[in-house]
Design a protein around this motif. Structure first.
Motif, PDB file in Angstrom:
ATOM      1  N   VAL A  19      18.469 -26.762  -3.083  1.00  0.00           N
ATOM      2  CA  VAL A  19      19.522 -25.750  -3.088  1.00  0.00           C
ATOM      3  C   VAL A  19      19.742 -25.239  -4.509  1.00  0.00           C
ATOM      4  N   ALA A  20      19.759 -26.143  -5.479  1.00  0.00           N
ATOM      5  CA  ALA A  20      19.957 -25.740  -6.874  1.00  0.00           C
ATOM      6  C   ALA A  20      18.797 -24.866  -7.345  1.00  0.00           C
ATOM      7  N   ALA A  21      17.580 -25.207  -6.950  1.00  0.00           N
ATOM      8  CA  ALA A  21      16.422 -24.404  -7.335  1.00  0.00           C
ATOM      9  C   ALA A  21      16.497 -23.015  -6.697  1.00  0.00           C
ATOM     10  N   ALA A  22      16.922 -22.948  -5.451  1.00  0.00           N
ATOM     11  CA  ALA A  22      17.045 -21.660  -4.779  1.00  0.00           C
ATOM     12  C   ALA A  22      18.137 -20.813  -5.430  1.00  0.00           C
ATOM     13  N   GLU A  23      19.258 -21.438  -5.799  1.00  0.00           N
ATOM     14  CA  GLU A  23      20.336 -20.691  -6.456  1.00  0.00           C
ATOM     15  C   GLU A  23      19.889 -20.170  -7.817  1.00  0.00           C
ATOM     16  N   LYS A  24      19.129 -20.983  -8.561  1.00  0.00           N
ATOM     17  CA  LYS A  24      18.622 -20.549  -9.863  1.00  0.00           C
ATOM     18  C   LYS A  24      17.672 -19.371  -9.690  1.00  0.00           C
ATOM     19  N   MET A  25      16.803 -19.437  -8.683  1.00  0.00           N
ATOM     20  CA  MET A  25      15.869 -18.348  -8.426  1.00  0.00           C
ATOM     21  C   MET A  25      16.630 -17.060  -8.084  1.00  0.00           C
ATOM     22  N   LEU A  26      17.669 -17.172  -7.274  1.00  0.00           N
ATOM     23  CA  LEU A  26      18.450 -15.992  -6.904  1.00  0.00           C
ATOM     24  C   LEU A  26      19.191 -15.409  -8.106  1.00  0.00           C
ATOM     25  N   ARG A  27      19.710 -16.265  -8.998  1.00  0.00           N
ATOM     26  CA  ARG A  27      20.359 -15.779 -10.218  1.00  0.00           C
ATOM     27  C   ARG A  27      19.359 -15.051 -11.105  1.00  0.00           C
ATOM     28  N   ASP A  28      18.156 -15.618 -11.221  1.00  0.00           N
ATOM     29  CA  ASP A  28      17.118 -14.984 -12.036  1.00  0.00           C
ATOM     30  C   ASP A  28      16.731 -13.619 -11.459  1.00  0.00           C
ATOM     31  N   MET A  29      16.610 -13.546 -10.147  1.00  0.00           N
ATOM     32  CA  MET A  29      16.252 -12.275  -9.513  1.00  0.00           C
ATOM     33  C   MET A  29      17.365 -11.239  -9.696  1.00  0.00           C
ATOM     34  N   ALA A  30      18.604 -11.665  -9.604  1.00  0.00           N
ATOM     35  CA  ALA A  30      19.718 -10.740  -9.806  1.00  0.00           C
ATOM     36  C   ALA A  30      19.720 -10.215 -11.233  1.00  0.00           C
ATOM     37  N   TYR A  31      19.395 -11.076 -12.192  1.00  0.00           N
ATOM     38  CA  TYR A  31      19.325 -10.650 -13.593  1.00  0.00           C
ATOM     39  C   TYR A  31      18.204  -9.635 -13.799  1.00  0.00           C
ATOM     40  N   VAL A  32      17.048  -9.894 -13.198  1.00  0.00           N
ATOM     41  CA  VAL A  32      15.917  -8.971 -13.324  1.00  0.00           C
ATOM     42  C   VAL A  32      16.264  -7.624 -12.696  1.00  0.00           C
ATOM     43  N   LEU A  33      16.907  -7.636 -11.540  1.00  0.00           N
ATOM     44  CA  LEU A  33      17.282  -6.381 -10.893  1.00  0.00           C
ATOM     45  C   LEU A  33      18.306  -5.618 -11.728  1.00  0.00           C
ATOM     46  N   LYS A  34      19.220  -6.330 -12.370  1.00  0.00           N
ATOM     47  CA  LYS A  34      20.207  -5.680 -13.222  1.00  0.00           C
ATOM     48  C   LYS A  34      19.524  -5.019 -14.415  1.00  0.00           C
ATOM     49  N   LEU A  35      18.558  -5.709 -15.025  1.00  0.00           N
ATOM     50  CA  LEU A  35      17.822  -5.124 -16.146  1.00  0.00           C
ATOM     51  C   LEU A  35      17.010  -3.918 -15.696  1.00  0.00           C
ATOM     52  N   ALA A  36      16.385  -4.019 -14.528  1.00  0.00           N
ATOM     53  CA  ALA A  36      15.602  -2.903 -14.014  1.00  0.00           C
ATOM     54  C   ALA A  36      16.490  -1.688 -13.763  1.00  0.00           C
ATOM     55  N   ARG A  37      17.691  -1.918 -13.240  1.00  0.00           N
ATOM     56  CA  ARG A  37      18.630  -0.817 -12.997  1.00  0.00           C
ATOM     57  C   ARG A  37      19.020  -0.150 -14.312  1.00  0.00           C
ATOM     58  N   ARG A  38      19.240  -0.964 -15.361  1.00  0.00           N
ATOM     59  CA  ARG A  38      19.619  -0.429 -16.667  1.00  0.00           C
ATOM     60  C   ARG A  38      18.478   0.396 -17.275  1.00  0.00           C
ATOM     61  N   VAL A  39      17.261  -0.115 -17.163  1.00  0.00           N
ATOM     62  CA  VAL A  39      16.106   0.609 -17.702  1.00  0.00           C
ATOM     63  C   VAL A  39      15.902   1.916 -16.947  1.00  0.00           C
ATOM     64  N   LYS A  40      16.053   1.896 -15.641  1.00  0.00           N
ATOM     65  CA  LYS A  40      15.894   3.109 -14.842  1.00  0.00           C
ATOM     66  C   LYS A  40      16.938   4.144 -15.243  1.00  0.00           C
ATOM     67  N   ALA A  41      18.166   3.709 -15.474  1.00  0.00           N
ATOM     68  CA  ALA A  41      19.225   4.640 -15.875  1.00  0.00           C
ATOM     69  C   ALA A  41      18.919   5.248 -17.241  1.00  0.00           C
ATOM     70  N   GLU A  42      18.399   4.434 -18.162  1.00  0.00           N
ATOM     71  CA  GLU A  42      18.055   4.961 -19.482  1.00  0.00           C
ATOM     72  C   GLU A  42      16.900   5.945 -19.399  1.00  0.00           C
ATOM     73  N   MET A  43      15.911   5.634 -18.573  1.00  0.00           N
ATOM     74  CA  MET A  43      14.752   6.530 -18.442  1.00  0.00           C
ATOM     75  C   MET A  43      15.151   7.855 -17.806  1.00  0.00           C
TER      76      MET A  43
END
Length: 64
Positions: A19-43
């Protein structure tokens, strides 16, 4: 015939680690999606054409 069943017992610690590994993976994915959204907005902000300020047609003729 005897049905074949493989029942594996999972300890509570192992289940909690999964469960802890799955939660960490989901947090990492949310962070990556947030960065991707920011980069898309800048572009898209860089690609937006700037609007030229043009007052009246006769003023453009005097400037040109």
């Amino acid at each position: 015939m005897t049905p074949i069943t493989n029942t594996t017992e999972v300890s509570p610690v192992a289940a909690a680690m999964e469960v802890a590994a799955a939660e960490k993976m989901l947090r990492d994915m949310a962070y990556v999606l947030k960065l991707a959204r920011r980069v898309k907005a800048e572009m898209s902000a860089e690609q937006a054409p700037e609007k030229a300020i043009v007052a009246r047609a006769w003023e453009r003729a005097l400037v040109a």
